[in-house]
Write an enzyme that holds these catalytic residues in place. Structure first.
Site, short mmCIF file in Angstrom:
data_model
loop_
_atom_site.label_atom_id
_atom_site.label_comp_id
_atom_site.label_asym_id
_atom_site.label_seq_id
_atom_site.Cartn_x
_atom_site.Cartn_y
_atom_site.Cartn_z
N CYS A 1 0.80 -1.22 0.00
CA CYS A 1 0.00 0.00 0.00
C CYS A 1 0.84 1.27 0.00
O CYS A 1 0.29 2.37 0.00
CB CYS A 1 -0.95 -0.01 1.19
SG CYS A 1 -2.08 -1.42 1.14
N HIS B 1 -2.34 8.22 6.13
CA HIS B 1 -2.62 6.92 5.51
C HIS B 1 -4.03 6.49 5.91
O HIS B 1 -4.79 6.00 5.08
CB HIS B 1 -1.57 5.90 5.95
CG HIS B 1 -1.66 4.59 5.26
ND1 HIS B 1 -1.55 4.47 3.89
CD2 HIS B 1 -1.83 3.33 5.74
CE1 HIS B 1 -1.65 3.19 3.56
NE2 HIS B 1 -1.83 2.48 4.66
N GLU C 1 -0.69 5.49 13.76
CA GLU C 1 -0.46 6.72 13.01
C GLU C 1 -0.84 7.95 13.82
O GLU C 1 -0.12 8.97 13.79
CB GLU C 1 -1.23 6.69 11.70
CG GLU C 1 -0.89 7.87 10.79
CD GLU C 1 -1.48 7.77 9.41
OE1 GLU C 1 -1.03 8.50 8.51
OE2 GLU C 1 -2.41 6.95 9.21
N LYS D 1 -9.30 8.09 2.45
CA LYS D 1 -9.90 6.75 2.34
C LYS D 1 -11.32 6.71 2.90
O LYS D 1 -12.06 5.78 2.60
CB LYS D 1 -9.01 5.72 3.02
CG LYS D 1 -7.67 5.50 2.32
CD LYS D 1 -6.83 4.45 3.03
CE LYS D 1 -5.49 4.24 2.34
NZ LYS D 1 -4.57 5.39 2.49
N HIS E 1 -9.86 2.12 0.22
CA HIS E 1 -8.42 1.87 0.21
C HIS E 1 -8.02 1.32 -1.15
O HIS E 1 -8.30 0.17 -1.47
CB HIS E 1 -8.07 0.89 1.32
CG HIS E 1 -6.60 0.80 1.60
ND1 HIS E 1 -5.64 1.29 0.74
CD2 HIS E 1 -5.91 0.25 2.65
CE1 HIS E 1 -4.44 1.06 1.24
NE2 HIS E 1 -4.58 0.44 2.39
N PHE F 1 1.92 -3.40 3.90
CA PHE F 1 2.30 -4.71 4.40
C PHE F 1 3.77 -4.98 4.07
O PHE F 1 4.28 -4.55 3.03
CB PHE F 1 1.44 -5.79 3.76
CG PHE F 1 0.05 -5.90 4.31
CD1 PHE F 1 -0.37 -5.13 5.38
CD2 PHE F 1 -0.86 -6.78 3.75
CE1 PHE F 1 -1.65 -5.23 5.88
CE2 PHE F 1 -2.15 -6.91 4.24
CZ PHE F 1 -2.55 -6.13 5.31
#
Length: 408
Positions: free
Chosen positions: A162, A302, A313, A331, A336, A395
């Site tokens: 991502c 994010h 975050e 998002k 996403h 990831f």
């Protein structure tokens, strides 16, 4: 510390529509785009955020070469053409030897893989398409963009989950800084809204299950967040050295001032509990730009709407940026977009700098009480944003932060 590079063009194809205006208007309205998805009917999570272009619509937009492309590549070509046009370039007249293409992706053409695997199992080898391999290899979106634009410089396809879109932008900046190209077409694409992908993320516990109200399912930094909404899309930026842009009379939309990339080296899918790698990426981006944390006016987070991700975050932002810059998270509106998310959000950060406006986080009344961050909610906020950072985490523990500043 590197010299800033100019962002002279943007191209977006997202669940909000085709073009930067459609996506910017949608994130400023702050209404989620998730809907029930017929392709996911009967699965544990049956909703997603899809680009509102049918295969036939997309083929017409892309043109005569669309027959050989996956949806993943077609979205990239469409966004890249927009960005190049926005930058004022004509691929028919530029020096393609000096144009780089860096288009990342996370999963790539999963729909093709699933379809052809099904054909093999049900119909036999003779019924598998001869285009299977050219469509599913992860570099093909970058390859098709290079072909479409006549770009013969470096061609790269970063895959950092991502964070892929942000990685692509950072790599493109380095190609410009080292003189390997004069123009870089950089971004990412993803078209992986498929049954297998949806079920895979569901099995991990990563997806929201708010099937009764899909448009409200993605709610970054909310106390009752329960996962992200699977989405698709593409985002592309055109980057140039500032002196080159000035010489041809182009007015930059914004400047890419710094980049930071790190790895958590912690876990395949879970972020490091202390967000140490993400913090290092943020601090590296700011140092690369010659900026101090207090210079940051705005954070494009994010913000996936997952319990662990948002908590880490939020703690990171509060720790490194205690002066409480404004925070948004697209998002909530767009879902996403996986590998495409970082490029889409970098483009939206550029628009925030240009328009002096911070879009609200959709589906959020106020952040969870334990988060000491200034989330923009309800309505867009007018703000003199001069410096902004865009966070992307993937990831594998990939962390990428881009620092952008308003163009003079």
């Amino acid at each position: 510390m590197n010299e800033p590079v100019a962002v002279t063009g943007l191209g977006l194809v997202t669940p909000a529509g085709e073009g930067t205006d459609a996506t910017w208007d949608a994130v400023c309205r702050g209404a989620g785009t998730a809907t029930h998805d017929p392709a996911l009917a009967g699965l544990p999570v049956d909703f997603s955020c899809r680009v509102p272009l049918s295969p036939e619509d997309l083929d017409r937009r892309v043109g005569r070469t669309a027959w050989r492309m996956s949806r993943n590549a077609s979205l990239a070509v469409l966004a890249a053409r927009q960005a190049v046009r926005d930058a004022g370039f004509d691929p028919g007249t530029w020096n393609g030897d000096r144009v780089a293409v860096v288009i990342g992706c996370g999963l790539g053409a999963d729909a093709v893989r699933e379809e052809q695997a099904g054909r093999l199992a049900e119909l036999g080898a003779d019924m598998v398409s001869a285009l299977t391999i050219p469509q599913i290899i992860p570099n093909m979106a970058a390859g098709e963009v290079s072909i479409a634009l006549g770009a013969r410089g470096p061609g790269l396809a970063p895959a950092t989950a991502c964070a892929s879109g942000a990685t692509a932008v950072a790599v493109a900046r380095d190609l410009l800084a080292t003189g390997q190209c004069d123009v870089a077409v950089a971004g990412a694409t993803e078209a992986a809204v498929t049954p297998l992908t949806s079920v895979g993320f569901w099995r991990m516990g990563a997806l929201s299950r708010r099937a009764d109200a899909p448009a409200g399912a993605s709610r970054p930094f909310a106390a009752d967040r329960d996962g992200f909404v699977l989405a698709e899309g593409a985002g592309v930026l055109v980057l140039e050295r500032t002196e080159d842009a000035t010489a041809r009379g182009a007015r930059p939309r914004a400047l890419l001032a710094g980049c930071g990339s790190t790895s958590d080296a912690h876990h395949p899918t879970a972020p490091a509990p202390d967000a140490g790698g993400a913090e290092a990426a943020l601090r590296t981006a700011l140092a690369d730009a010659g900026l101090a944390p207090r210079d940051v006016d705005h954070v494009n987070a994010h913000g996936t709407s997952t319990p662990l991700g948002d908590a880490g975050e939020a703690a990171l932002i509060a720790r490194v940026l205690p002066h409480r810059p404004s925070v948004t998270a697209p998002k909530g509106v767009l879902g996403h977009g996986l590998g495409a998310a970082g490029a889409i959000e970098a483009a939206l950060t550029v628009l925030t700098l240009q328009h002096r406006t911070v879009p609200p986080i959709a589906n959020l009344g106020a952040p969870a009480s334990e988060f000491d961050i200034d989330c923009v909610t309800g309505e867009p906020r007018r703000q003199e944003v001069r410096t902004a950072v865009s966070h992307s985490f993937g990831f594998g523990g990939h962390n990428v932060v881009l620092a952008l500043t308003r163009a003079p």
